[in-house]
Design a protein around this motif. Sequence first.
Motif, mmCIF file in Angstrom:
data_model
loop_
_atom_site.group_PDB
_atom_site.id
_atom_site.type_symbol
_atom_site.label_atom_id
_atom_site.label_comp_id
_atom_site.label_asym_id
_atom_site.label_seq_id
_atom_site.Cartn_x
_atom_site.Cartn_y
_atom_site.Cartn_z
ATOM 1 N N ARG A 146 0.850 -1.186 0.000
ATOM 2 C CA ARG A 146 0.000 0.000 0.000
ATOM 3 C C ARG A 146 0.892 1.244 0.000
ATOM 4 O O ARG A 146 1.889 1.305 0.725
ATOM 5 C CB ARG A 146 -0.922 -0.002 1.213
ATOM 6 N N THR A 147 0.558 2.215 -0.815
ATOM 7 C CA THR A 147 1.280 3.485 -0.813
ATOM 8 C C THR A 147 0.658 4.400 0.227
ATOM 9 O O THR A 147 -0.547 4.643 0.211
ATOM 10 C CB THR A 147 1.239 4.147 -2.200
ATOM 11 N N LEU A 148 1.497 4.900 1.139
ATOM 12 C CA LEU A 148 1.046 5.746 2.240
ATOM 13 C C LEU A 148 1.888 7.010 2.265
ATOM 14 O O LEU A 148 3.119 6.938 2.365
ATOM 15 C CB LEU A 148 1.175 4.996 3.569
ATOM 16 N N GLU A 159 -2.784 8.769 0.256
ATOM 17 C CA GLU A 159 -1.970 7.900 -0.590
ATOM 18 C C GLU A 159 -0.974 8.771 -1.342
ATOM 19 O O GLU A 159 0.212 8.483 -1.391
ATOM 20 C CB GLU A 159 -2.841 7.132 -1.578
ATOM 21 N N HIS A 180 -6.737 7.025 1.133
ATOM 22 C CA HIS A 180 -7.305 5.801 1.674
ATOM 23 C C HIS A 180 -8.362 6.203 2.697
ATOM 24 O O HIS A 180 -8.045 6.815 3.721
ATOM 25 C CB HIS A 180 -6.221 4.959 2.355
#
Length: 361
Positions: free
Chosen positions: A25-27, A256, A262
């Motif tokens: 997941r891109t955070l 994101e 998100h």
Amino acid sequence: MPYLLNAWYVAALSSEVTTQAPFARTLLDQPVVLYRDASGEAVALDDRCPHRFAPLSRGQVVDGALACPYHGLRFGSDGHCMFNPHGDGRVPAHARTRCYPTRERYGAVWFWPGDPERAQTAPLPAFDFLDPLHNFTSENYLPTRANYQLSADNLLDLSHFQYLHAGTLGSDEMARSTVRAAVDGDTVSVHREATGEHLQPMLMRAFNLAHGTRADRQLDVRWMPPGLLSIAVAVCESGVPELTRVSLSAHWLTPESVASTHYFFAFGLPRDMGEQGAELVRQAARNLIAPFRDEDLPMLEAQQRTIGERDFWSLRPAMLPIDAGAVHARRIMQRLIAEEQRQAEEERGSPQRKAAHAACE
């Protein structure tokens, strides 16, 4: 875009992170890999092997460690390489990837993208109505192609119910409702009261009101940085407050990227309500997913396309009294980010930091 780094964000729902396989997941613009170690603890690492920069999320979880898919190096929950299958097996000193502090509560895995030492003493924000020991709960997730602060604006100003959700959550009386916004430290609260509402059939069923009954509704939204909100909705038959029914929900916004978010949301009601509470939580999850997905998200994404890469304030938005809560939240975030950046610059320029940097060269 700068983000507030020294803060807890939701990285994933607990159900998304398993011991069977890593999860990407891109955070905050950073690719992150999440998985569970041998003890079941959630782990968050930079999704990049330090050897040849392969994404670790394409690898496997082996005996609680994360194995790189390219050359088989394995990384422990602290981000350090713990196994090298090549040659004499020696592990290079720099064979490590960043490890993020994590905590798990309220049906979610939280991560801290800033200074790890500060995470040790920073408590998680409280959402006690989602404690599964004492509450029935449900959680859900929707990706949103819009900046996270647009989503916060949307939740802090529920006057859009009358227009964007005319057939689901709104009523003709919403625009005439009383609205008050308040700030307490870094927390913003917005209180809205509407009386004599003709609620939509979906809400009448959810709050167990007879068809045709007029209702009084109160909506209380609470926002905390960086983008954590709770909404309490109280509904009763007009003039009959002793029959008030309450719905509680949490809304967690994690960037994101500058243009995508998100969006995690959850519902909870006390277990002492019995089967009625369990059913209300199930209904909330079923009833609200469609308005969020089909009405809010398309509007937020259309706004983002209009704004593009420009700064929100540079467009000189025409503000209304109903925007007070959203403006307070944006100003608080601007201040916190600026303070954090200023402090980071001061620390980089300190004699102690310069001496430590020179010692490493």
